[in-house]
Design an enzyme around this catalytic site. Sequence first.
Site, PDB file in Angstrom:
ATOM      1  N   ASP A 246     -30.555 -36.201 -10.278  1.00  0.00           N
ATOM      2  CA  ASP A 246     -31.319 -37.373  -9.843  1.00  0.00           C
ATOM      3  C   ASP A 246     -31.711 -37.138  -8.393  1.00  0.00           C
ATOM      4  OD1 ASP A 246     -32.184 -39.889  -8.876  1.00  0.00           O
ATOM      5  OD2 ASP A 246     -30.936 -40.948 -10.338  1.00  0.00           O
ATOM      6  N   ARG A 307     -36.951 -43.540 -22.103  1.00  0.00           N
ATOM      7  CA  ARG A 307     -38.300 -43.819 -22.586  1.00  0.00           C
ATOM      8  C   ARG A 307     -38.826 -42.604 -23.347  1.00  0.00           C
ATOM      9  NH1 ARG A 307     -37.233 -48.181 -22.314  1.00  0.00           N
ATOM     10  NH2 ARG A 307     -38.183 -49.929 -21.229  1.00  0.00           N
ATOM     11  N   GLU A 336     -44.385 -46.887 -29.913  1.00  0.00           N
ATOM     12  CA  GLU A 336     -43.392 -47.680 -30.663  1.00  0.00           C
ATOM     13  C   GLU A 336     -44.080 -48.798 -31.435  1.00  0.00           C
ATOM     14  OE1 GLU A 336     -40.228 -48.870 -28.031  1.00  0.00           O
ATOM     15  OE2 GLU A 336     -39.610 -46.803 -27.709  1.00  0.00           O
ATOM     16  N   HIS A 355     -35.313 -48.501 -30.888  1.00  0.00           N
ATOM     17  CA  HIS A 355     -35.221 -49.067 -29.535  1.00  0.00           C
ATOM     18  C   HIS A 355     -34.170 -50.194 -29.498  1.00  0.00           C
ATOM     19  CE1 HIS A 355     -37.635 -49.615 -25.575  1.00  0.00           C
ATOM     20  NE2 HIS A 355     -36.361 -49.951 -25.400  1.00  0.00           N
ATOM     21  N   GLY A 357     -31.274 -49.955 -27.675  1.00  0.00           N
ATOM     22  CA  GLY A 357     -30.359 -49.792 -26.537  1.00  0.00           C
ATOM     23  C   GLY A 357     -29.880 -51.101 -25.942  1.00  0.00           C
TER      24      GLY A 357
HETATM   25  N1  LIG Z   1     -33.269 -48.047 -24.762  1.00  0.00           N
HETATM   26  C1  LIG Z   1     -33.132 -49.206 -24.195  1.00  0.00           C
HETATM   27  O1  LIG Z   1     -33.117 -50.238 -24.861  1.00  0.00           O
HETATM   28  C2  LIG Z   1     -32.971 -49.285 -22.742  1.00  0.00           C
HETATM   29  C3  LIG Z   1     -33.598 -48.367 -21.946  1.00  0.00           C
HETATM   30  N2  LIG Z   1     -33.472 -48.432 -20.602  1.00  0.00           N
HETATM   31  C4  LIG Z   1     -34.148 -47.410 -19.825  1.00  0.00           C
HETATM   32  O2  LIG Z   1     -33.173 -46.582 -19.223  1.00  0.00           O
HETATM   33  C5  LIG Z   1     -33.700 -46.063 -18.030  1.00  0.00           C
HETATM   34  C6  LIG Z   1     -32.682 -46.214 -16.910  1.00  0.00           C
HETATM   35  O3  LIG Z   1     -32.420 -47.582 -16.649  1.00  0.00           O
HETATM   36  P1  LIG Z   1     -31.516 -47.989 -15.409  1.00  0.00           P
HETATM   37  O4  LIG Z   1     -30.394 -47.043 -15.301  1.00  0.00           O
HETATM   38  O5  LIG Z   1     -31.242 -49.419 -15.536  1.00  0.00           O
HETATM   39  O6  LIG Z   1     -32.536 -47.733 -14.215  1.00  0.00           O
HETATM   40  P2  LIG Z   1     -32.178 -47.321 -12.735  1.00  0.00           P
HETATM   41  O7  LIG Z   1     -33.379 -47.567 -11.957  1.00  0.00           O
HETATM   42  O8  LIG Z   1     -30.893 -47.932 -12.327  1.00  0.00           O
HETATM   43  O9  LIG Z   1     -31.937 -45.745 -12.828  1.00  0.00           O
HETATM   44  C7  LIG Z   1     -32.969 -44.825 -12.990  1.00  0.00           C
HETATM   45  C8  LIG Z   1     -32.588 -43.591 -12.181  1.00  0.00           C
HETATM   46  O10 LIG Z   1     -33.523 -42.570 -12.485  1.00  0.00           O
HETATM   47  C9  LIG Z   1     -33.720 -41.846 -11.311  1.00  0.00           C
HETATM   48  N3  LIG Z   1     -34.911 -41.035 -11.367  1.00  0.00           N
HETATM   49  C10 LIG Z   1     -36.185 -41.369 -11.070  1.00  0.00           C
HETATM   50  N4  LIG Z   1     -36.990 -40.313 -11.236  1.00  0.00           N
HETATM   51  C11 LIG Z   1     -36.207 -39.288 -11.659  1.00  0.00           C
HETATM   52  C12 LIG Z   1     -36.461 -37.947 -11.987  1.00  0.00           C
HETATM   53  N5  LIG Z   1     -37.703 -37.432 -11.941  1.00  0.00           N
HETATM   54  N6  LIG Z   1     -35.426 -37.179 -12.368  1.00  0.00           N
HETATM   55  C13 LIG Z   1     -34.177 -37.680 -12.432  1.00  0.00           C
HETATM   56  N7  LIG Z   1     -33.875 -38.941 -12.113  1.00  0.00           N
HETATM   57  C14 LIG Z   1     -34.886 -39.752 -11.745  1.00  0.00           C
HETATM   58  C15 LIG Z   1     -33.732 -42.895 -10.222  1.00  0.00           C
HETATM   59  O11 LIG Z   1     -33.459 -42.336  -8.961  1.00  0.00           O
HETATM   60  C16 LIG Z   1     -32.638 -43.837 -10.679  1.00  0.00           C
HETATM   61  O12 LIG Z   1     -31.411 -43.506 -10.080  1.00  0.00           O
HETATM   62  C17 LIG Z   1     -35.029 -46.774 -17.792  1.00  0.00           C
HETATM   63  O13 LIG Z   1     -36.060 -45.948 -18.277  1.00  0.00           O
HETATM   64  C18 LIG Z   1     -34.927 -47.983 -18.669  1.00  0.00           C
HETATM   65  O14 LIG Z   1     -36.175 -48.443 -19.025  1.00  0.00           O
HETATM   66  C19 LIG Z   1     -32.678 -49.362 -19.997  1.00  0.00           C
HETATM   67  C20 LIG Z   1     -32.049 -50.312 -20.732  1.00  0.00           C
HETATM   68  C21 LIG Z   1     -32.171 -50.371 -22.186  1.00  0.00           C
HETATM   69  O1  LIG Z   2     -34.563 -52.772 -20.651  1.00  0.00           O
HETATM   70  C1  LIG Z   2     -35.178 -51.797 -21.074  1.00  0.00           C
HETATM   71  O2  LIG Z   2     -35.719 -50.951 -20.346  1.00  0.00           O
HETATM   72  C2  LIG Z   2     -35.304 -51.605 -22.488  1.00  0.00           C
HETATM   73  O3  LIG Z   2     -35.813 -50.609 -22.901  1.00  0.00           O
HETATM   74  C3  LIG Z   2     -34.879 -52.670 -23.403  1.00  0.00           C
HETATM   75  O4  LIG Z   2     -36.014 -52.999 -24.135  1.00  0.00           O
HETATM   76  P1  LIG Z   2     -36.067 -54.330 -25.010  1.00  0.00           P
HETATM   77  O5  LIG Z   2     -35.910 -55.469 -24.062  1.00  0.00           O
HETATM   78  O6  LIG Z   2     -34.928 -54.252 -25.966  1.00  0.00           O
HETATM   79  O7  LIG Z   2     -37.387 -54.304 -25.668  1.00  0.00           O
END
Ligand SMILES: NC(=O)C1=CN([C@@H]2O[C@H](COP(=O)(O)OP(=O)(O)OC[C@H]3O[C@@H](n4cnc5c(N)ncnc54)[C@H](O)[C@@H]3O)[C@@H](O)[C@H]2O)C=CC1
Ligand SMILES: O=C(O)C(=O)COP(=O)(O)O
Length: 619
Positions: A246, A307, A336, A355, A357
């Site tokens: 990161d 993503r 999606e 999706h 998560g």
């Molecule tokens: N599948 C799902 O339902 C969910 C997906 N997500 C996704 O998970 C991801 C992470 O969420 P959070 O941890 O809450 O966000 P966050 O903002 O806390 O963490 C993201 C991290 O990625 C880092 N980053 C940015 N560019 C980068 C790169 N090129 N290489 C490596 N690291 C890089 C940032 O510095 C940051 O530390 C987001 O894409 C979010 O949308 C989050 C919650 C649920």
């Molecule tokens: O919080 C995120 O980034 C998610 O990907 C969760 O997506 P959702 O609210 O379940 O459609």
Amino acid sequence: MASVTAAGKALLHLSATTPDHHPLTSFSSPAVSFRSSRSRSPFLGLGLRLRLATSSEIPALHARSAARGLRIEAAARPTILVAEKLGEAGLALLREFANVDCSYNLSPEDLCSKISLCDALIVRSGTKVTREVFDASKGRLKVVGRAGVGIDNVDLHAATESGCLVVNAPTANTVAAAEHGIALLASMARNIAQADASMKAGKWQRNKYVGVSLVGKTLAVMGFGKVGSEVARRAKGLGMHVIAHDPYAPADRARAIGVELVSFDEAISTADFISLHMPMTTTTAKLFNDEAFAKVKKGVRIINVARGGVVDEDALVRALDNGTVAQAALDVFTVEPPPKDSKLVMHENVTVTPHLGASTVEAQEGVAVEIAEAVIGALKGELAATAVNAPMVPAEVLSELAPYVILAEKLGRLAVQLVAGGSGIKGVKVVYTSARDPDDLDTRILRAMITKGIIEPISNVFVNIVNADYTAKQRGLRISEERIYLDSSPEVPLDSIQVHLTHVESKFASALSDTGDITVEGRVKDGYPHLTLVGSFSVDVSLERYVILCRNVDKPGNIGRVGRILGEQNVNISFMSVGRIAPRKQAIMAIGVDEEPDKETLKKIGESPAIEEFVFLKL
Ligand SMILES: NC(=O)C1=CN([C@@H]2O[C@H](COP(=O)(O)OP(=O)(O)OC[C@H]3O[C@@H](n4cnc5c(N)ncnc54)[C@H](O)[C@@H]3O)[C@@H](O)[C@H]2O)C=CC1
Ligand SMILES: O=C(O)C(=O)COP(=O)(O)O
């Protein structure tokens, strides 16, 4: 018109304009108090500081408002469109405050046609909030709430340009996403999904579904933010060796949980498992492409709960087909839902979830409450702590800066009224005098409010904290900031703010400083904004509603003459101060008045032989 609720109460929205459309600073009556969006609620300008009026108070309110030239427009419970399923606890909070329209699965066209009736929109990841949506809202949409983390489905540029705040709920689903990542990791390693499908198809294939162990294996966490670090913590508990990549994460945070931060290439080339946790941005789009897969350890396993767009899905299919990648477990997809015949989804070495998560009962309740609070706060004009396209300012910092925010806007508003018609403003220099360390003083809000003060009186653009920088840039307004360090106690954030409009002509020549700039300075005294300098003249006048600046010769009787003219017209002086260069030379009188003097009164002041020049300013 006012709407009366079942409880016999009404919410009133006052259109705070006088007949000549000058924004009022505040209006209050025993029944309802309202502060103008323009002065007190600068962040979003919605100014919804209302209290309920009883139905019996309404006729009197109408009468009083009409007398004051106010229009009571309509019942103004804001309308919030919830476009995707949201937890009940969040909906209940929203309903207490607003009219809530839950309309799920809207087509893009239906969303556009509804949006012009909405003050806020709440979505999850399934709704694309495009430029068309902001255009269709015709400026009414003030907040988009993303009930989750990723805001890649919201056009942030378009939101900012239209002054619409975007807030998200960044913390409530972190654990759910991390747990889903771990669930995918473990189920992929032990072929749970495939074995389950096989048994349900009547088979018993013990040899086919031999898995791999996790203990002692290296996991590369790509993106060490909230979710990534929770995944790392859990993976360590499973006995895995965890590294992370990161570029923006602090190394000590990683070290604290026993994780080493390494380069992208080192991470992907040494890991047995790669778990993706970065946001979808222009730099992370298709980061995992043919080139990246060429560097991975053969037989690597990939988990993606971040993503879909971070992975080049065609390249992943190729890597799976040639054995470079042994397995993948995917919760997210470029499109999606993905096409029904998606090779990736159908691949036998791929485990998929739609999706999910963030989809736990707990996370959805948490996210719903988190986003409801953020949206309600934003609609009330508070600055949201989870703002995505505006400075995030902790509540305690904000409350400390609050009087300076008002001062900043008033100084901008005052300075621009001193410009002589026709001379365009291009340059604004703001000088902050403070005993605080620069890192300890966030001036972005102040700059935004100065911009608002300067631009709003001379245009029909609505400026708020979201679009201030953008609007300034659009109008070719260059704002530079300087800091003067004051060697005193840093207890108060600022000693003074100076606003210089550079290289302009002034309708009040005394406002020009030696450098030829219109210069005004203000300070906060006892919590109230004061004007303390005009040009080179020190004054001290509380910045309330109206200010008269006069230049006169400093001799006995001159001040009294102006006071008498105002007194004769029943205009109450709230504050008065005289700044002079030297005794019996030129002086500036700064007079605060409670009422707007009529034209005749202002003419009389101008014609008074004692007055060399004067200007009447509305704040
Ligand atoms: N599948 C799902 O339902 C969910 C997906 N997500 C996704 O998970 C991801 C992470 O969420 P959070 O941890 O809450 O966000 P966050 O903002 O806390 O963490 C993201 C991290 O990625 C880092 N980053 C940015 N560019 C980068 C790169 N090129 N290489 C490596 N690291 C890089 C940032 O510095 C940051 O530390 C987001 O894409 C979010 O949308 C989050 C919650 C649920
Ligand atoms: O919080 C995120 O980034 C998610 O990907 C969760 O997506 P959702 O609210 O379940 O459609």
